[in-house]
Design a protein around this motif. Structure first.
Motif, PDB file in Angstrom:
ATOM      1  N   ASP A   1      -5.708   0.342  -1.056  1.00 23.12           N
ATOM      2  CA  ASP A   1      -4.708  -0.696  -1.287  1.00 23.12           C
ATOM      3  C   ASP A   1      -4.116  -0.677  -2.697  1.00 23.12           C
ATOM      4  O   ASP A   1      -3.469  -1.646  -3.108  1.00 23.12           O
ATOM      5  CB  ASP A   1      -5.311  -2.074  -1.006  1.00 23.12           C
ATOM      6  CG  ASP A   1      -5.731  -2.216   0.449  1.00 23.12           C
ATOM      7  OD1 ASP A   1      -5.001  -1.692   1.325  1.00 23.12           O
ATOM      8  OD2 ASP A   1      -6.780  -2.836   0.716  1.00 23.12           O
ATOM      9  N   TYR A   2      -4.324   0.391  -3.441  1.00 16.16           N
ATOM     10  CA  TYR A   2      -3.802   0.477  -4.802  1.00 16.16           C
ATOM     11  C   TYR A   2      -2.295   0.702  -4.810  1.00 16.16           C
ATOM     12  O   TYR A   2      -1.768   1.442  -3.983  1.00 16.16           O
ATOM     13  CB  TYR A   2      -4.480   1.618  -5.554  1.00 16.16           C
ATOM     14  CG  TYR A   2      -5.754   1.222  -6.268  1.00 16.16           C
ATOM     15  CD1 TYR A   2      -6.676   0.371  -5.684  1.00 16.16           C
ATOM     16  CD2 TYR A   2      -6.028   1.709  -7.528  1.00 16.16           C
ATOM     17  CE1 TYR A   2      -7.826   0.007  -6.334  1.00 16.16           C
ATOM     18  CE2 TYR A   2      -7.194   1.361  -8.192  1.00 16.16           C
ATOM     19  CZ  TYR A   2      -8.083   0.504  -7.599  1.00 16.16           C
ATOM     20  OH  TYR A   2      -9.228   0.152  -8.252  1.00 16.16           O
ATOM     21  N   ASP A   3      -1.620   0.062  -5.769  1.00  8.74           N
ATOM     22  CA  ASP A   3      -0.203   0.349  -5.962  1.00  8.74           C
ATOM     23  C   ASP A   3      -0.080   1.511  -6.951  1.00  8.74           C
ATOM     24  O   ASP A   3      -1.095   2.031  -7.449  1.00  8.74           O
ATOM     25  CB  ASP A   3       0.568  -0.888  -6.426  1.00  8.74           C
ATOM     26  CG  ASP A   3       0.140  -1.420  -7.782  1.00  8.74           C
ATOM     27  OD1 ASP A   3      -0.375  -0.649  -8.630  1.00  8.74           O
ATOM     28  OD2 ASP A   3       0.335  -2.617  -8.028  1.00  8.74           O
TER      29      ASP A   3
ATOM     30  N   GLY B   1      -4.231   6.868   4.214  1.00  6.79           N
ATOM     31  CA  GLY B   1      -4.122   6.161   2.938  1.00  6.79           C
ATOM     32  C   GLY B   1      -5.444   5.896   2.265  1.00  6.79           C
ATOM     33  O   GLY B   1      -5.491   5.479   1.111  1.00  6.79           O
ATOM     34  N   ASN B   2      -6.537   6.117   2.975  1.00  9.88           N
ATOM     35  CA  ASN B   2      -7.840   5.895   2.386  1.00  9.88           C
ATOM     36  C   ASN B   2      -8.183   7.039   1.435  1.00  9.88           C
ATOM     37  O   ASN B   2      -7.745   8.165   1.609  1.00  9.88           O
ATOM     38  CB  ASN B   2      -8.902   5.802   3.489  1.00  9.88           C
ATOM     39  CG  ASN B   2     -10.100   4.996   3.079  1.00  9.88           C
ATOM     40  OD1 ASN B   2     -10.013   4.142   2.205  1.00  9.88           O
ATOM     41  ND2 ASN B   2     -11.223   5.265   3.707  1.00  9.88           N
ATOM     42  N   GLY B   3      -8.979   6.745   0.438  1.00 12.01           N
ATOM     43  CA  GLY B   3      -9.417   7.752  -0.509  1.00 12.01           C
ATOM     44  C   GLY B   3     -10.207   7.097  -1.627  1.00 12.01           C
ATOM     45  O   GLY B   3     -10.285   5.869  -1.708  1.00 12.01           O
TER      46      GLY B   3
ATOM     47  N   MET C   1       0.841  -1.182   0.000  1.00 10.30           N
ATOM     48  CA  MET C   1       0.000   0.000   0.000  1.00 10.30           C
ATOM     49  C   MET C   1       0.887   1.246   0.000  1.00 10.30           C
ATOM     50  O   MET C   1       1.856   1.331   0.749  1.00 10.30           O
ATOM     51  CB  MET C   1      -0.908  -0.002   1.226  1.00 10.30           C
ATOM     52  CG  MET C   1      -1.780   1.223   1.328  1.00 10.30           C
ATOM     53  SD  MET C   1      -2.919   1.184   2.737  1.00 10.30           S
ATOM     54  CE  MET C   1      -1.963   2.054   3.939  1.00 10.30           C
ATOM     55  N   LEU C   2       0.535   2.192  -0.841  1.00  8.03           N
ATOM     56  CA  LEU C   2       1.270   3.452  -0.893  1.00  8.03           C
ATOM     57  C   LEU C   2       0.917   4.315   0.316  1.00  8.03           C
ATOM     58  O   LEU C   2      -0.208   4.276   0.805  1.00  8.03           O
ATOM     59  CB  LEU C   2       0.911   4.224  -2.163  1.00  8.03           C
ATOM     60  CG  LEU C   2       1.252   3.577  -3.495  1.00  8.03           C
ATOM     61  CD1 LEU C   2       0.683   4.414  -4.638  1.00  8.03           C
ATOM     62  CD2 LEU C   2       2.744   3.412  -3.647  1.00  8.03           C
ATOM     63  N   THR C   3       1.869   5.094   0.761  1.00 13.11           N
ATOM     64  CA  THR C   3       1.597   6.040   1.844  1.00 13.11           C
ATOM     65  C   THR C   3       0.794   7.213   1.290  1.00 13.11           C
ATOM     66  O   THR C   3       0.678   7.401   0.070  1.00 13.11           O
ATOM     67  CB  THR C   3       2.904   6.581   2.452  1.00 13.11           C
ATOM     68  OG1 THR C   3       3.568   7.369   1.457  1.00 13.11           O
ATOM     69  CG2 THR C   3       3.800   5.459   2.942  1.00 13.11           C
ATOM     70  N   PHE C   4       0.284   8.017   2.191  1.00 10.54           N
ATOM     71  CA  PHE C   4      -0.437   9.235   1.826  1.00 10.54           C
ATOM     72  C   PHE C   4       0.438  10.114   0.930  1.00 10.54           C
ATOM     73  O   PHE C   4      -0.009  10.589  -0.116  1.00 10.54           O
ATOM     74  CB  PHE C   4      -0.838   9.975   3.102  1.00 10.54           C
ATOM     75  CG  PHE C   4      -1.498  11.302   2.887  1.00 10.54           C
ATOM     76  CD1 PHE C   4      -2.770  11.385   2.347  1.00 10.54           C
ATOM     77  CD2 PHE C   4      -0.853  12.472   3.242  1.00 10.54           C
ATOM     78  CE1 PHE C   4      -3.397  12.610   2.170  1.00 10.54           C
ATOM     79  CE2 PHE C   4      -1.462  13.707   3.073  1.00 10.54           C
ATOM     80  CZ  PHE C   4      -2.741  13.774   2.533  1.00 10.54           C
ATOM     81  N   GLU C   5       1.688  10.296   1.321  1.00  7.74           N
ATOM     82  CA  GLU C   5       2.607  11.143   0.562  1.00  7.74           C
ATOM     83  C   GLU C   5       2.896  10.564  -0.813  1.00  7.74           C
ATOM     84  O   GLU C   5       2.990  11.295  -1.801  1.00  7.74           O
ATOM     85  CB  GLU C   5       3.911  11.342   1.345  1.00  7.74           C
ATOM     86  CG  GLU C   5       3.772  12.176   2.598  1.00  7.74           C
ATOM     87  CD  GLU C   5       3.151  11.420   3.796  1.00  7.74           C
ATOM     88  OE1 GLU C   5       3.078  10.164   3.766  1.00  7.74           O
ATOM     89  OE2 GLU C   5       2.728  12.098   4.747  1.00  7.74           O
TER      90      GLU C   5
END
Length: 154
Positions: free
Chosen positions: A75-77, A49-51, A1-5
């Motif tokens: 959970d997107y890459d 990380g949600n959106g 999972m990518l971070t917010f940043e």
């Protein structure tokens, strides 16, 4: 999972999107050139990380999108995130009527004929005037037709 940043960096690599901060440290990204009233592409991106990304009624995302046309990207890459944002921007930038009609004829060994037509962002399979199936991608429609014993006729 990518971070917010990391998600922000991917989203902000699309120059056509404009960032707008909203409540609880969340951000939205708008597509000002939208041909529709809807301009938010990325909605409520949160530091956890949600959106969500707006995909409307694109059949490609029919199993992921909620009833408002939003897909959760938690959970997107990076590649998945880029693809869904590109699809969302394209969805909001194109008039449905502007798409070129594509029609293919498919037949089975018994001589039955099906028509595969690209209409309003989906691949529809017709038996005569009756809609049999609809798919979000050409590949999915082709796979279905092949499994059913049909072959494309030129």
């Amino acid at each position: 999972m990518l971070t917010f940043e990391q998600k922000q960096a991917v989203i902000e690599s699309f120059p056509e999107l404009t960032k707008k901060e909203i409540s609880m440290k969340r951000v939205n990204y708008h597509f000002k050139d939208s041909l529709y009233e809807k301009t938010i592409v990325v909605e409520k991106l949160h530091p956890n990380g949600n959106g969500f990304v707006f995909v409307g009624d694109l059949l490609r995302y029919e199993n992921e999108a909620n009833d408002k046309g939003l897909v959760n990207i938690r959970d997107y890459d990076e590649q998945q995130l880029r693809e869904i944002i590109e699809d969302a921007i394209q969805y909001l930038a194109e008039e449905q009527e502007a798409e070129e009609p594509i029609v293919e004829i498919w037949r089975n060994r018994e001589g039955d004929k099906l028509e595969l037509a690209f209409e309003q962002r989906s691949w529809n399979i017709y038996h005569g005037e009756n809609l049999e199936e609809a798919f979000g991608t050409y590949e999915s429609a082709k796979e279905y037709l092949l499994e059913e014993g049909f072959r494309k006729k030129n």
